[in-house]
Design an enzyme around this catalytic site. Structure first.
Site, short mmCIF file in Angstrom:
data_model
loop_
_atom_site.label_atom_id
_atom_site.label_comp_id
_atom_site.label_asym_id
_atom_site.label_seq_id
_atom_site.Cartn_x
_atom_site.Cartn_y
_atom_site.Cartn_z
N ARG A 5 0.25 7.82 -2.64
CA ARG A 5 0.69 9.20 -1.89
C ARG A 5 1.82 9.00 -1.88
NH1 ARG A 5 -1.58 5.86 3.62
NH2 ARG A 5 -2.01 4.44 2.00
N SER A 64 -7.16 -5.16 -5.29
CA SER A 64 -8.88 -6.00 -4.71
C SER A 64 -9.94 -5.83 -5.11
CB SER A 64 -8.84 -4.84 -3.11
OG SER A 64 -9.72 -4.10 -3.60
N ARG A 109 1.82 -5.41 5.69
CA ARG A 109 1.31 -3.45 5.03
C ARG A 109 1.54 -2.39 5.73
NH1 ARG A 109 -5.11 -2.02 4.24
NH2 ARG A 109 -5.10 -1.07 2.96
N ILE A 145 -7.35 -4.49 7.34
CA ILE A 145 -7.07 -5.99 6.46
C ILE A 145 -7.34 -5.83 5.53
CG2 ILE A 145 -7.19 -8.74 6.81
CD1 ILE A 145 -5.19 -7.24 8.69
N SER A 146 -8.15 -4.50 5.07
CA SER A 146 -8.77 -5.04 3.89
C SER A 146 -9.01 -5.90 2.86
CB SER A 146 -7.64 -3.78 2.92
OG SER A 146 -7.23 -2.81 3.12
N ASP A 204 0.73 -1.27 -0.15
CA ASP A 204 0.02 0.15 -0.09
C ASP A 204 0.95 1.08 0.03
OD1 ASP A 204 -2.13 1.40 0.08
OD2 ASP A 204 -3.07 0.79 2.00
N GLY A 205 0.45 2.32 -0.49
CA GLY A 205 0.87 3.78 -0.50
C GLY A 205 1.54 4.44 -2.15
N ASN A 206 1.46 3.41 -2.96
CA ASN A 206 1.99 4.48 -4.59
C ASN A 206 1.24 5.51 -4.36
OD1 ASN A 206 2.92 1.38 -4.61
ND2 ASN A 206 1.14 0.35 -5.72
N GLU A 235 -12.73 -4.34 -4.56
CA GLU A 235 -12.75 -2.96 -4.32
C GLU A 235 -12.26 -2.09 -5.07
OE1 GLU A 235 -12.23 -5.53 -1.78
OE2 GLU A 235 -13.58 -5.75 -0.39
N ASN A 236 -10.99 -2.54 -5.18
CA ASN A 236 -10.26 -1.24 -6.39
C ASN A 236 -10.86 -1.40 -7.49
OD1 ASN A 236 -6.89 -2.91 -5.42
ND2 ASN A 236 -7.95 -1.52 -4.30
C1 IPE Z 1 -5.74 -2.53 -0.68
O1 IPE Z 1 -4.94 -1.27 -1.02
C2 IPE Z 1 -5.25 -3.24 -1.51
C3 IPE Z 1 -4.22 -3.90 -2.20
C4 IPE Z 1 -3.09 -2.95 -1.50
C5 IPE Z 1 -3.87 -4.21 -3.46
P1 IPE Z 1 -5.79 -0.01 -0.76
O2 IPE Z 1 -5.25 1.07 -0.33
O3 IPE Z 1 -7.52 -0.98 -1.81
O4 IPE Z 1 -7.08 -0.68 0.60
P2 IPE Z 1 -8.51 0.79 1.34
O5 IPE Z 1 -9.43 0.52 0.71
O6 IPE Z 1 -7.58 1.89 1.64
O7 IPE Z 1 -7.88 -0.36 2.99
C1 IPE Z 2 -1.35 -0.19 -2.82
O1 IPE Z 2 -1.71 1.55 -3.31
C2 IPE Z 2 -1.87 -0.59 -5.17
C3 IPE Z 2 -3.26 -0.69 -5.06
C4 IPE Z 2 -4.23 -0.77 -4.36
C5 IPE Z 2 -3.45 -1.22 -6.53
P1 IPE Z 2 -2.44 2.54 -3.26
O2 IPE Z 2 -2.94 3.05 -4.96
O3 IPE Z 2 -3.90 1.72 -2.78
O4 IPE Z 2 -2.40 3.41 -2.62
P2 IPE Z 2 -2.29 4.82 -1.81
O5 IPE Z 2 -3.02 4.49 -0.63
O6 IPE Z 2 -3.84 5.41 -2.30
O7 IPE Z 2 -0.95 5.75 -0.98
MG MG Z 3 -4.12 2.49 -0.46
#
Ligand code: IPE
Ligand code: IPE
Ligand code: MG
Length: 253
Positions: free
Chosen positions: A22, A63, A186, A193-194, A18-20, A65-66
């Protein structure tokens, strides 16, 4: 870098990458640049885990949800995934890494599946490490999909209700033969846990780091593993009982 105990490596590590977004926003870049940088981290961490003797690595890449992200971002992620599969083929083969996937693959675009499915087949006999990519993955969906498969068997009389044990249930998960998750990491500071691998995480040790995924290094991974190695896993027993348990296992690599 911390010193790691080779006899006490986590067998299965799972990571919520997570965090790409941001990471990119902090640099006034498009979110997709963060995903591209994140893909480089994936390469680094897969190699590191293989070298450290980890037997299975699960990565949350996309995910359920993504799917509700902006259409262009979803498309960019799918393109990146396709390029990743093409680009990593040689590495997976060279390092004897078996690729498996967890998720509702039918939802992925054909352009991804046409790279994914042959690579799964081609690496099926690799034994060095298993890389479990969680794509179009939802934890509730995985459990429901397993229940549907079992209910189907029950309805046709192939299985009696009392035969549904945890071991039997597990055989109906997307990837039935993975060891339980020892360590879940994470990145990006979020502590949730998402929907990630709820069944497999039942007794995992959880580790959260503020580092954004594109910045996550092998040293960060080793710090997480060292933290894991310093913990006492009691599995419901008392500390006195566990002192025996937590000695390196004979079967540990
Ligand atoms: C969880 O990250 C899914 C992946 C890392 C692929 P999200 O950034 O989508 O999760 P939430 O919605 O903030 O919990
Ligand atoms: C995780 O990074 C990658 C995926 C969920 C595909 P994010 O895209 O969720 O990065 P933030 O949470 O917006 O920083
Ligand atoms: Mg994220």
């Amino acid at each position: 870098m911390p010193t790691l105990d080779a006899a006490w490596m986590p067998r299965h590590i799972a990571i919520i990458m997570d965090g790409n977004g941001r990471w990119a926003q902090k640099r006034k870049l498009q979110r997709v640049r963060g995903h591209e940088k994140g893909a480089e981290t994936v390469r680094r961490i897969v190699t590191a885990c293989r070298e450290l003797g980890v037997k299975a690595l699960s990565l949350y890449a996309f995910s359920e949800e993504n799917w509700s992200r902006p259409r262009l971002e979803v498309r960019a992620l799918m393109g990146l995934l396709r390029r990743f599969l093409v680009g990593e083929r040689a590495t997976l083969l060279k390092n004897s890494i078996r690729l498996v996937v967890s998720g509702r693959l039918a939802k992925l675009p054909d352009s991804v599946r046409e790279k994914l499915l042959p690579l799964i087949a081609e690496t099926a006999n690799n034994r060095g490490m298993t890389l479990n990519l969680c794509l179009a993955y939802g934890g509730k969906e995985e459990i429901v999909d397993a229940c549907q498969a079992i209910a189907g068997k029950a309805a046709s009389g192939q299985v009696a209700p009392e035969a549904v044990t945890p071991e039997f249930f597990e055989q109906h998960l997307y990837v039935p033969d993975l060891p339980p998750i020892d360590l879940m990491i994470r990145t990006s500071g979020e502590q949730r846990i998402s929907g990630f691998l709820p069944w497999q995480l039942t007794y995992a040790e959880l580790y959260f780091t503020p580092v954004f995924w594109p910045d996550f290094t092998r040293a960060d991974l080793e710090t997480a593993i060292a933290d894991y190695q310093a913990r006492e896993r009691r599995f419901g027993k008392t500390s006195a009982q566990t002192a025996k348990l937590s000695r390196p296992r004979k079967d540990a690599r």
